[in-house]
Design an enzyme around this catalytic site. Structure first.
Site, short mmCIF file in Angstrom:
data_model
loop_
_atom_site.label_atom_id
_atom_site.label_comp_id
_atom_site.label_asym_id
_atom_site.label_seq_id
_atom_site.Cartn_x
_atom_site.Cartn_y
_atom_site.Cartn_z
N GLY A 1 0.83 -1.20 0.00
CA GLY A 1 0.00 0.00 0.00
C GLY A 1 0.87 1.24 0.00
O GLY A 1 2.09 1.18 0.16
N GLN B 1 3.05 10.11 1.66
CA GLN B 1 4.36 9.50 1.42
C GLN B 1 5.00 9.98 0.13
O GLN B 1 6.21 9.83 -0.04
CB GLN B 1 4.24 7.97 1.39
N HIS C 1 -0.77 6.93 8.00
CA HIS C 1 -0.02 7.97 7.30
C HIS C 1 -0.86 9.23 7.11
O HIS C 1 -0.33 10.34 7.03
CB HIS C 1 0.46 7.48 5.93
N HIS D 1 -2.24 0.50 8.64
CA HIS D 1 -0.92 1.07 8.41
C HIS D 1 -1.01 2.26 7.45
O HIS D 1 -0.46 3.34 7.73
CB HIS D 1 0.02 0.00 7.84
N GLU D 2 -1.69 2.07 6.33
CA GLU D 2 -1.77 3.15 5.34
C GLU D 2 -2.54 4.36 5.87
O GLU D 2 -2.12 5.50 5.67
CB GLU D 2 -2.40 2.65 4.04
N CYS E 1 8.23 -0.06 6.15
CA CYS E 1 7.60 1.08 5.50
C CYS E 1 8.59 1.78 4.58
O CYS E 1 9.75 1.95 4.95
CB CYS E 1 7.09 2.04 6.57
N LEU E 2 8.11 2.21 3.42
CA LEU E 2 8.97 2.98 2.52
C LEU E 2 9.46 4.27 3.17
O LEU E 2 10.53 4.76 2.83
CB LEU E 2 8.21 3.33 1.24
#
Length: 171
Positions: free
Chosen positions: A39, A44, A139, A135-136, A93-94
């Site tokens: 995702g 991000q 953000h 998680h997404e 995570c990125l």
């Protein structure tokens, strides 16, 4: 990690099915695909809007044992836990490259929001699907997964935690 754009609450989308929103969606999906991510959230990639994408509808090579999560565009989400049960699992995570941690998440959630056309979405999910959406959406609310870690003995560099296993950055 450390970029102030990742620590603020993103703005709700007020207009749907616009060229700007379609371009943002293409950028999010392309970026997620290149990274084999589960995702990605608009903050991000520097966009201050409540937009997330997740899932692929097919097995993810980085999560071969995870169940398939349908490709979803979720705008202006609301997440409601169902019950009090939590599950611990590893997350990366990125936006937090090279690190992993054991993160608690609600086991089952209901999420609501809108698709790119403004049509309502209302799903109740559990397991990996529930973890990914939580998680997404974090953000969008200025949270990174390390802020949820309770046991820092289970937080560290991916290559130290999982020696000898080829790991890539993930979300």
């Amino acid at each position: 990690m450390g970029d102030p754009r990742l620590l603020r609450v993103a703005k709700p989308v007020t207009e749907f099915d616009t060229d700007v929103l379609h371009l943002l969606l293409k950028d999010l999906l392309d970026t997620m695909h290149v990274a084999n991510g589960a995702g990605l959230a608009a903050p991000q990639i520097g966009e201050d809007l409540q937009v997330v994408v997740f899932g692929s509808g097919e097995p993810n090579p980085r999560y071969p044992d995870a169940p398939i999560v349908p490709r979803t565009v979720l705008i202006n989400p609301v997440i409601t836990p169902i019950g009090e049960e939590e599950q611990l699992d590893w997350e990366g995570c990125l936006s937090v490259p090279g690190l992993r941690a054991m993160v608690p998440r609600w086991s089952k959630v209901r999420y609501t929001g809108f698709d790119i056309y403004g049509d309502p979405i209302d799903r109740t999910v559990d397991g990996f699907h529930a973890r990914v959406v939580q998680h997404e959406c974090d953000h969008l609310w200025g949270k990174l997964y390390p802020m949820r870690v309770r046991d820092f003995s289970r937080f560290g560099f991916t290559d130290v935690l999982f020696p000898g296993i080829a790991q890539t950055e993930e979300d």
